[in-house]
Write an enzyme that holds these catalytic residues in place. Structure first.
Site, PDB file in Angstrom:
ATOM      1  N   ASP A 136      31.487 -16.193   2.856  1.00  0.00           N
ATOM      2  CA  ASP A 136      31.689 -15.627   4.267  1.00  0.00           C
ATOM      3  C   ASP A 136      32.555 -14.629   4.356  1.00  0.00           C
ATOM      4  OD1 ASP A 136      28.959 -16.955   5.003  1.00  0.00           O
ATOM      5  OD2 ASP A 136      29.976 -18.499   5.856  1.00  0.00           O
ATOM      6  N   ASP A 158      22.992 -14.547   5.901  1.00  0.00           N
ATOM      7  CA  ASP A 158      23.290 -15.132   7.104  1.00  0.00           C
ATOM      8  C   ASP A 158      22.359 -14.471   8.118  1.00  0.00           C
ATOM      9  OD1 ASP A 158      24.490 -17.267   5.678  1.00  0.00           O
ATOM     10  OD2 ASP A 158      26.447 -16.754   6.556  1.00  0.00           O
TER      11      ASP A 158
END
Length: 160
Positions: A115, A134
Protein backbone atom coordinates in the site's frame (compact mmCIF):
# COMPACT_ATOMS: atom_id res chain seq x y z
CA UNK A 1 -17.76 -12.59 -19.87
CA UNK A 2 -15.28 -10.97 -22.19
CA UNK A 3 -15.97 -7.58 -20.57
CA UNK A 4 -15.22 -9.03 -17.13
CA UNK A 5 -11.91 -10.36 -18.43
CA UNK A 6 -10.81 -7.06 -19.97
CA UNK A 7 -11.91 -4.92 -17.03
CA UNK A 8 -10.09 -7.31 -14.70
CA UNK A 9 -7.00 -7.47 -16.92
CA UNK A 10 -6.58 -3.68 -17.16
CA UNK A 11 -7.31 -3.23 -13.45
CA UNK A 12 -4.72 -5.86 -12.54
CA UNK A 13 -2.17 -4.37 -14.94
CA UNK A 14 -2.70 -0.80 -13.67
CA UNK A 15 -2.39 -1.97 -10.07
CA UNK A 16 0.81 -3.93 -10.63
CA UNK A 17 2.35 -1.20 -12.83
CA UNK A 18 1.70 1.55 -10.27
CA UNK A 19 3.10 -0.60 -7.47
CA UNK A 20 6.22 -1.41 -9.48
CA UNK A 21 6.81 2.21 -10.48
CA UNK A 22 6.22 3.75 -7.06
CA UNK A 23 7.67 1.05 -4.84
CA UNK A 24 10.66 0.04 -6.97
CA UNK A 25 11.40 2.74 -9.56
CA UNK A 26 10.79 5.66 -7.18
CA UNK A 27 12.40 3.53 -4.42
CA UNK A 28 9.61 4.07 -1.91
CA UNK A 29 10.87 1.00 -0.02
CA UNK A 30 13.99 2.94 0.99
CA UNK A 31 12.57 6.46 1.04
CA UNK A 32 9.39 5.41 2.93
CA UNK A 33 7.57 8.64 2.00
CA UNK A 34 7.36 10.88 -1.05
CA UNK A 35 5.37 14.09 -0.89
CA UNK A 36 3.49 14.38 -4.18
CA UNK A 37 0.97 17.16 -3.44
CA UNK A 38 1.26 17.65 0.31
CA UNK A 39 -0.85 17.26 2.38
CA UNK A 40 -3.43 15.94 -0.10
CA UNK A 41 -1.40 13.17 -1.73
CA UNK A 42 1.63 11.43 -0.30
CA UNK A 43 3.20 8.12 -1.24
CA UNK A 44 3.78 6.35 2.05
CA UNK A 45 5.13 2.80 2.15
CA UNK A 46 2.97 0.37 4.10
CA UNK A 47 3.02 -3.42 4.01
CA UNK A 48 -0.44 -4.69 4.86
CA UNK A 49 -0.38 -8.26 6.16
CA UNK A 50 -4.02 -8.17 7.26
CA UNK A 51 -7.30 -7.05 5.74
CA UNK A 52 -8.75 -3.53 5.54
CA UNK A 53 -6.87 -1.00 7.66
CA UNK A 54 -4.40 -3.71 8.67
CA UNK A 55 -6.93 -5.64 10.78
CA UNK A 56 -5.55 -9.05 11.64
CA UNK A 57 -1.99 -8.05 10.70
CA UNK A 58 -0.65 -9.68 13.86
CA UNK A 59 -1.65 -13.13 12.62
CA UNK A 60 -0.15 -15.11 9.75
CA UNK A 61 -3.20 -14.95 7.48
CA UNK A 62 -1.39 -14.75 4.14
CA UNK A 63 -2.62 -18.01 2.64
CA UNK A 64 -6.09 -17.72 4.16
CA UNK A 65 -6.52 -14.27 2.60
CA UNK A 66 -5.21 -15.54 -0.75
CA UNK A 67 -7.74 -18.38 -0.60
CA UNK A 68 -10.59 -16.03 0.29
CA UNK A 69 -9.72 -13.63 -2.55
CA UNK A 70 -9.58 -16.47 -5.06
CA UNK A 71 -12.82 -18.03 -3.76
CA UNK A 72 -14.67 -14.71 -4.01
CA UNK A 73 -13.35 -14.16 -7.53
CA UNK A 74 -14.53 -17.61 -8.64
CA UNK A 75 -17.89 -17.15 -6.89
CA UNK A 76 -18.50 -13.84 -8.70
CA UNK A 77 -17.66 -15.45 -12.04
CA UNK A 78 -19.95 -18.43 -11.41
CA UNK A 79 -22.76 -16.13 -10.23
CA UNK A 80 -22.53 -13.97 -13.36
CA UNK A 81 -22.22 -17.02 -15.61
CA UNK A 82 -25.54 -18.23 -14.23
CA UNK A 83 -27.42 -14.93 -14.00
CA UNK A 84 -25.97 -12.86 -16.84
CA UNK A 85 -25.89 -9.21 -15.89
CA UNK A 86 -25.48 -5.90 -17.64
CA UNK A 87 -22.24 -4.51 -19.07
CA UNK A 88 -21.94 -2.24 -16.01
CA UNK A 89 -22.23 -5.27 -13.73
CA UNK A 90 -19.54 -7.05 -15.77
CA UNK A 91 -17.22 -4.04 -15.46
CA UNK A 92 -17.84 -3.94 -11.69
CA UNK A 93 -17.03 -7.66 -11.48
CA UNK A 94 -13.84 -7.11 -13.50
CA UNK A 95 -12.76 -4.30 -11.18
CA UNK A 96 -13.32 -6.48 -8.12
CA UNK A 97 -11.58 -9.53 -9.57
CA UNK A 98 -8.67 -7.58 -11.08
CA UNK A 99 -8.07 -5.78 -7.78
CA UNK A 100 -8.33 -8.99 -5.77
CA UNK A 101 -5.81 -10.73 -8.05
CA UNK A 102 -3.47 -7.73 -7.83
CA UNK A 103 -3.41 -8.05 -4.05
CA UNK A 104 -3.03 -11.85 -4.31
CA UNK A 105 0.13 -11.38 -6.38
CA UNK A 106 1.52 -9.04 -3.70
CA UNK A 107 0.81 -11.56 -0.97
CA UNK A 108 2.51 -14.33 -2.96
CA UNK A 109 5.57 -12.22 -3.89
CA UNK A 110 6.07 -10.15 -0.74
CA UNK A 111 3.99 -11.83 1.96
CA UNK A 112 1.95 -8.63 2.26
CA UNK A 113 0.05 -6.14 0.12
CA UNK A 114 2.05 -3.07 -0.95
CA UNK A 115 0.00 0.00 0.00
CA UNK A 116 1.37 3.43 -0.81
CA UNK A 117 -1.34 6.03 -1.56
CA UNK A 118 -2.04 8.29 1.41
CA UNK A 119 -4.54 11.11 1.17
CA UNK A 120 -4.95 13.66 3.96
CA UNK A 121 -6.39 17.12 4.39
CA UNK A 122 -5.48 20.22 6.35
CA UNK A 123 -6.08 19.35 9.99
CA UNK A 124 -6.69 15.66 9.21
CA UNK A 125 -3.66 13.38 9.07
CA UNK A 126 -4.83 10.08 7.59
CA UNK A 127 -2.69 7.25 9.04
CA UNK A 128 -3.78 4.71 6.38
CA UNK A 129 -2.46 3.93 2.91
CA UNK A 130 -4.08 2.04 0.06
CA UNK A 131 -3.39 1.08 -3.55
CA UNK A 132 -5.13 0.93 -6.94
CA UNK A 133 -6.37 -2.62 -6.26
CA UNK A 134 -8.09 -1.47 -3.07
CA UNK A 135 -9.93 1.28 -4.96
CA UNK A 136 -10.97 -1.19 -7.68
CA UNK A 137 -12.21 -3.76 -5.15
CA UNK A 138 -14.25 -1.10 -3.35
CA UNK A 139 -15.72 0.30 -6.59
CA UNK A 140 -16.44 -3.19 -7.94
CA UNK A 141 -18.15 -4.32 -4.75
CA UNK A 142 -20.30 -1.17 -4.71
CA UNK A 143 -21.23 -1.76 -8.33
CA UNK A 144 -22.17 -5.38 -7.73
CA UNK A 145 -24.23 -4.41 -4.70
CA UNK A 146 -26.08 -1.41 -6.08
CA UNK A 147 -26.18 -1.46 -9.88
CA UNK A 148 -29.33 -2.92 -11.42
CA UNK A 149 -28.64 -6.41 -12.76
CA UNK A 150 -30.89 -6.05 -15.81
CA UNK A 151 -33.50 -8.54 -14.67
CA UNK A 152 -37.08 -7.37 -14.15
CA UNK A 153 -38.00 -7.00 -10.48
CA UNK A 154 -39.87 -9.92 -9.01
CA UNK A 155 -43.56 -9.22 -8.60
CA UNK A 156 -45.05 -9.41 -5.14
CA UNK A 157 -47.73 -12.05 -4.60
CA UNK A 158 -51.22 -10.58 -4.43
CA UNK A 159 -53.21 -10.94 -1.25
CA UNK A 160 -56.50 -12.79 -1.43
Amino acid sequence: MRLIFWAGFWTFLLDQATKYIVVHQLDLITRQQIDVVPPFLTFQMAWNRGVNFGLGAGFDMRWVLIGIALAISVAVLVWLQRTGGTPKIHIAAGLLIGGALGNVVDRVLYGAVADFINMSWYGFDNPYAFNVADVAIFAGALGLAFLPDGRPPASKPKRA
